[in-house]
Design a protein around this motif. Structure first.
Motif, PDB file in Angstrom:
ATOM      1  N   LYS A 161     -11.755  10.937 -32.776  1.00  0.00           N
ATOM      2  CA  LYS A 161     -13.086  10.518 -33.183  1.00  0.00           C
ATOM      3  C   LYS A 161     -13.287   9.057 -32.841  1.00  0.00           C
ATOM      4  O   LYS A 161     -12.416   8.226 -33.110  1.00  0.00           O
ATOM      5  CB  LYS A 161     -13.267  10.745 -34.694  1.00  0.00           C
ATOM      6  N   ASN A 162     -14.420   8.742 -32.214  1.00  0.00           N
ATOM      7  CA  ASN A 162     -14.765   7.353 -31.878  1.00  0.00           C
ATOM      8  C   ASN A 162     -13.672   6.662 -31.070  1.00  0.00           C
ATOM      9  O   ASN A 162     -13.370   5.484 -31.263  1.00  0.00           O
ATOM     10  CB  ASN A 162     -15.061   6.553 -33.153  1.00  0.00           C
TER      11      ASN A 162
ATOM     12  N   ASN B 256     -10.314   9.816 -25.948  1.00  0.00           N
ATOM     13  CA  ASN B 256     -11.750   9.549 -25.904  1.00  0.00           C
ATOM     14  C   ASN B 256     -12.601  10.790 -26.148  1.00  0.00           C
ATOM     15  O   ASN B 256     -13.813  10.681 -26.313  1.00  0.00           O
ATOM     16  CB  ASN B 256     -12.126   8.918 -24.554  1.00  0.00           C
TER      17      ASN B 256
END
Length: 286
Positions: free
Chosen positions: A79-80, A46
């Motif tokens: 990422k994301n 995360n």
């Protein structure tokens, strides 16, 4: 993000409002506390940037199987909410190059492809448990994604190898290897054609690969479908040592390889190619 991830985020949010981070782990454990297993380690990826160095090392260079890619840190990022391992077609000088060498690592004048392999070697090991990976893989020609483990003692294949998730040349594989006769690896393998699982539509989705590893057996699954199972007495080394490589701690590796001995030809593949990982989790029984 997929519905599962959204549901997870909702549970985490509720957990923080109810009782703080200590209960978040309880929620996460409860969700997968089936068969008596409890969460002992996970990486949810995360954070933004590189994977946590508390958990992960990087392999570097040309490493194994005469594969085409040069492993480097630049091809891995978070990422994301996803770990992304990216294979790229890029040309650069091979720093190992030696004119006239017969070593596959040194006779290539240039690097033609790059990617990443991360592992928990020297940082995290486990013996027995339930291992889960939620990921989306690319099945373009030449791609060879994998999530696998190696034992901490002995050289390969005497240390034992478990390929929980592996794909190449149109097939999903579930493999377990020990040292066989004549000092060669003995493989216990099953393969499944991706076309039989849903083809390209299947690869557009995230799937959950799982290993249940106990003192009696190793069972490998994808989306709760059993792919392969062996008893531990089958996979002891066959060199008279009575050493069983699956009765010792293992560390895990994740990579996106290409070409080499098994991967096939990636020359017609559109790059970059990606392996995207939502989470990796380890559960054990107390």
């Amino acid at each position: 993000m997929k519905n599962f991830k959204s549901f997870t985020l909702l549970l985490i949010t509720v957990g923080f409002f109810l009782a703080g981070s200590g209960h978040v782990l309880g929620i996460q454990k409860g969700r997968n506390n089936r068969d008596g297993y409890s969460l002992v380690w996970s990486d949810e990826f995360n954070q933004a940037g590189k994977p946590d160095t508390i958990n992960w090392n990087y392999e570097r260079g040309f490493v194994r199987n005469e594969e085409l890619q040069w492993y480097q840190t630049e091809n891995t990022t978070c990422k994301n909410g996803l770990l992304v391992i990216e294979a790229r077609k890029e040309k650069k000088p091979n720093p190992l190059y030696q004119e006239g060498s017969n070593d596959w690592r040194k006779k290539r004048q240039n690097i033609e492809y790059t990617s990443s392999c991360i592992s928990t070697k020297g940082k995290r090991t486990w013996q027995y448990g339930r291992f889960e990976l939620k990921a989306r893989i690319d099945i373009s020609p030449g791609m060879w994604p994998a999530w696998w483990t190696l034992g901490v003692e002995k050289g390969w294949p005497a240390n034992g190898e478990i390929d929980i998730m592996e794909y190449y040349r149109g097939k999903l594989l579930a493999n377990i290897a020990c040292l066989g006769t004549n000092k060669k690896p003995e493989w216990f393998s099953n393969t499944f054609k991706v076309d039989s699982l849903g083809g390209n539509a299947w690869t557009k989705k995230f799937h959950v690969w799982r290993m249940d590893w106990t003192e009696e057996y190793i069972a490998l699954f994808c989306d709760d479908q059993l792919l392969n199972q062996v008893t531990l007495d089958q996979v002891a080394n066959k060199n008279g040592s009575n050493f069983n490589p699956f009765k010792q701690p293992h560390y895990m590796l994740m990579d996106l390889a290409m070409g080499g001995l098994n991967g096939g030809d990636p020359s017609q593949t559109q790059f970059p190619s990606r392996m995207e990982v939502d989470y990796v989790r380890v559960y054990q029984k107390k």
